[in-house]
Each structure stands twice: as C-alpha cells, then as structure tokens.
Design a protein around this motif. Structure first.
Motif, PDB file in Angstrom:
ATOM      1  N   GLU A  65       0.823  -1.209   0.000  1.00 10.82           N
ATOM      2  CA  GLU A  65       0.000   0.000   0.000  1.00 10.82           C
ATOM      3  C   GLU A  65       0.858   1.259   0.000  1.00 10.82           C
ATOM      4  OE1 GLU A  65      -3.156   2.632  -0.040  1.00 10.82           O
ATOM      5  OE2 GLU A  65      -3.064   0.512  -0.599  1.00 10.82           O
ATOM      6  N   HIS A  66       2.041   1.198   0.617  1.00 12.08           N
ATOM      7  CA  HIS A  66       2.891   2.400   0.582  1.00 12.08           C
ATOM      8  C   HIS A  66       3.330   2.696  -0.847  1.00 12.08           C
ATOM      9  CE1 HIS A  66       7.123   1.071  -0.040  1.00 12.08           C
ATOM     10  NE2 HIS A  66       7.484   2.324   0.162  1.00 12.08           N
ATOM     11  N   HIS A  67       3.528   1.664  -1.676  1.00  8.39           N
ATOM     12  CA  HIS A  67       3.799   1.877  -3.093  1.00  8.39           C
ATOM     13  C   HIS A  67       2.585   2.472  -3.796  1.00  8.39           C
ATOM     14  CE1 HIS A  67       7.360  -1.145  -3.491  1.00  8.39           C
ATOM     15  NE2 HIS A  67       7.803   0.080  -3.621  1.00  8.39           N
ATOM     16  N   PRO A  83      -5.223   4.528 -11.814  1.00  9.73           N
ATOM     17  CA  PRO A  83      -6.186   3.416 -11.763  1.00  9.73           C
ATOM     18  C   PRO A  83      -6.866   3.336 -10.402  1.00  9.73           C
ATOM     19  CG  PRO A  83      -4.035   2.685 -12.568  1.00  9.73           C
ATOM     20  CD  PRO A  83      -3.849   4.049 -12.011  1.00  9.73           C
ATOM     21  N   GLU A  84      -8.126   2.968 -10.391  1.00  9.40           N
ATOM     22  CA  GLU A  84      -8.830   2.771  -9.129  1.00  9.40           C
ATOM     23  C   GLU A  84      -8.462   1.435  -8.498  1.00  9.40           C
ATOM     24  OE1 GLU A  84     -13.001   3.313  -9.371  1.00  9.40           O
ATOM     25  OE2 GLU A  84     -12.881   5.306 -10.303  1.00  9.40           O
ATOM     26  N   LEU A  89      -2.359  -0.737  -9.851  1.00 11.23           N
ATOM     27  CA  LEU A  89      -1.240   0.008  -9.270  1.00 11.23           C
ATOM     28  C   LEU A  89      -0.071  -0.936  -8.971  1.00 11.23           C
ATOM     29  CD1 LEU A  89      -3.279   2.275  -6.832  1.00 11.23           C
ATOM     30  CD2 LEU A  89      -2.090   3.044  -8.885  1.00 11.23           C
ATOM     31  N   ASP A  90      -0.383  -2.107  -8.431  1.00  6.29           N
ATOM     32  CA  ASP A  90       0.654  -3.102  -8.158  1.00  6.29           C
ATOM     33  C   ASP A  90       1.347  -3.525  -9.447  1.00  6.29           C
ATOM     34  OD1 ASP A  90      -0.171  -2.964  -5.512  1.00  6.29           O
ATOM     35  OD2 ASP A  90      -1.254  -4.867  -5.565  1.00  6.29           O
ATOM     36  N   TYR A  97       8.563  -0.266 -12.656  1.00  5.43           N
ATOM     37  CA  TYR A  97       9.541   0.277 -11.712  1.00  5.43           C
ATOM     38  C   TYR A  97      10.524  -0.773 -11.195  1.00  5.43           C
ATOM     39  CZ  TYR A  97      11.496   2.475  -7.559  1.00  5.43           C
ATOM     40  OH  TYR A  97      12.358   2.968  -6.615  1.00  5.43           O
ATOM     41  N   LEU A  98      10.007  -1.867 -10.650  1.00  3.30           N
ATOM     42  CA  LEU A  98      10.871  -2.817  -9.961  1.00  3.30           C
ATOM     43  C   LEU A  98      11.949  -3.455 -10.845  1.00  3.30           C
ATOM     44  CD1 LEU A  98       8.487  -4.662  -7.470  1.00  3.30           C
ATOM     45  CD2 LEU A  98      10.232  -2.931  -6.974  1.00  3.30           C
ATOM     46  N   PRO A  99      11.665  -3.800 -12.112  1.00  2.00           N
ATOM     47  CA  PRO A  99      12.735  -4.435 -12.899  1.00  2.00           C
ATOM     48  C   PRO A  99      13.988  -3.573 -13.010  1.00  2.00           C
ATOM     49  CG  PRO A  99      10.616  -4.800 -13.945  1.00  2.00           C
ATOM     50  CD  PRO A  99      10.366  -3.824 -12.841  1.00  2.00           C
TER      51      PRO A  99
END
Length: 243
Positions: A65-67, A83-84, A89-90, A97-99
C-alpha cells in the motif's frame, strides 16, 4: 570486543539511492505528458518515497500500500491516469519500476572486505543486518551479492514488531545481547547513530560523503561521534580493538 555488530542496509551495504534514481529517471524521461522537468519529477518521487515509507514503518499501511499511495500522487505528475484498482497500481510497480530498480542495485565495494576482516578477528563479533526495509526485498539484495551467509539474522520491522529507533532494543533481545555490548553501523547520522546511542548501543557513523535523504553534503556531526569513511575502517574502530 563487541558481542554483536548490527549493519544498516540501504546506503550502508547497498546503494539504494542510486538505484531509485536510475529506475524513476528512466520512467520520467520516457513520459511524453509529464507535467514537470525530469529532475523535478525524480525529486518528487524521492520525497513521496520518504513520506509513505514513514507511514508503512508507523504501521499505517502495508508495504504494498505504501507503493500504491506513492503512485496515486505521482501518476498525475507523469500525465497518466490513476487506476482505481489496487491490482493495476501493483502491476505498474511490478512491470515498470521494480525491474529497473532491482537491476540497478549495487553493493558498495568496501562491504565484503569489511565482513571478511571482521570474521578474522579473534573472538570476533556476531553480525546481523538491522533494516527498516521490506524483509523479502532486503534479503534479495543480500542474496544477490552473496552476503547472506555473513549474518546471523536479517532483522526488519516484520520480525521485530518495530522500526528504528524502537527496533534497537528489540534487536538486542532477539540476538540475546546487552545493548552495551552491541554496535550499530549506518550511514544515517540521526537514525543509525544518535538513536542507537540513546538505546544504549555504540553507534558508528559510516560517512559516505553524501546525505542519503537529500543527496547533498553529509551533515555535521558532533566531535564525539565515532565516524568512518569506509567500512574497511570498521574492524579497527570497534570497542575493544586497538586502533
């Protein structure tokens, strides 16, 4: 000789700041509808990370959730819709981002020589990582660079039930050591050194020449602070060793 040496992770063992800036920098430079120059957007992302990480550490939201909270504030700056669905969002974090963030992790070159030197000390201390980060992500960083085997534990708010500074007492209890026999090493003068000292540990400041939070010059420390510029200086500065 100290019984336990705790190491901070981000900014101490692994260059977290550079990885964040590389990952988000690629994203903002490729954003056609961005509402501000890339350098401003990168600074905004870093500020949002700090704000929402504090919420996670205070127990007000999960790590995921912090992300999401960060993205809800940041996507309008990129000129993108928000996005709702939490799942979308995940997915943005996981795919965009993560890659690059994980690809950009770098271990500081003084880390492994320091850990090996500590292991050669007569009656050398036990070693542990004490970090406010997510346990899975922090262990992945250590595993990437072959560092897990040096540490008896990787201690995070998940294991300890508290973040720094309350984590210092909890970490000492878990490691079955007296705070007076424990050392904490980190790059953040206040949270890694001064707060550790208030908890009864010996705090040693790793001054890498840059302020982790701002990217500017290092803060000014009191003359009584134990300070090193390289981790390879640590073995000779531990309580009970000859300098």
């Amino acid at each position: 000789m100290a019984d336990v040496v705790f190491f901070d992770l981000d900014g101490t063992l692994v260059d977290h700041r550079s990885a964040v800036l590389e990952a988000i920098g690629r994203i903002v430079r490729a954003a056609p509808n961005a509402t501000a120059p890339p350098e401003e957007l990168v600074a905004s992302w870093w500020a949002l990370e700090a704000r929402h990480m504090r919420e996670y550490l205070a127990g007000r939201c999960s790590f995921a959730e912090h992300h999401r909270r960060r993205l809800r504030s940041f996507l309008p700056m990129l000129g993108e819709p928000v996005p709702e669905s939490p799942g979308l969002l995940d997915a943005w974090i996981a795919e965009r981002y993560l890659p690059v963030f994980e690809e950009s992790w770098r271990c500081y070159p003084d880390v492994q020589p320091c850990l090996e030197a500590l292991g050669r000390l007569p009656r050398g201390p036990r070693l542990a990582v004490l970090t406010n980060g997510d346990p899975g992500q922090q262990r992945a960083k250590l595993a990437r660079f072959g560092l897990l085997g040096y540490f008896e534990g990787v201690l995070t708010p998940t294991e300890l039930g508290a973040a720094k500074p309350a984590a210092y007492a909890a970490a000492c209890r878990l490691m079955r050591t007296d705070p007076a026999q424990a050392v904490n090493v980190g790059d953040m003068l206040e949270s890694d050194v001064n707060a550790a000292a208030r908890a009864g540990l010996t705090g040693i400041w790793l001054d890498r020449g840059v302020d982790f939070a701002t990217g500017g010059p290092s803060p000014t420390a009191d003359g009584a602070v134990l300070r090193i510029e390289r981790l390879t200086d640590l073995p000779g500065r531990l309580p009970g060793t000859n300098t």
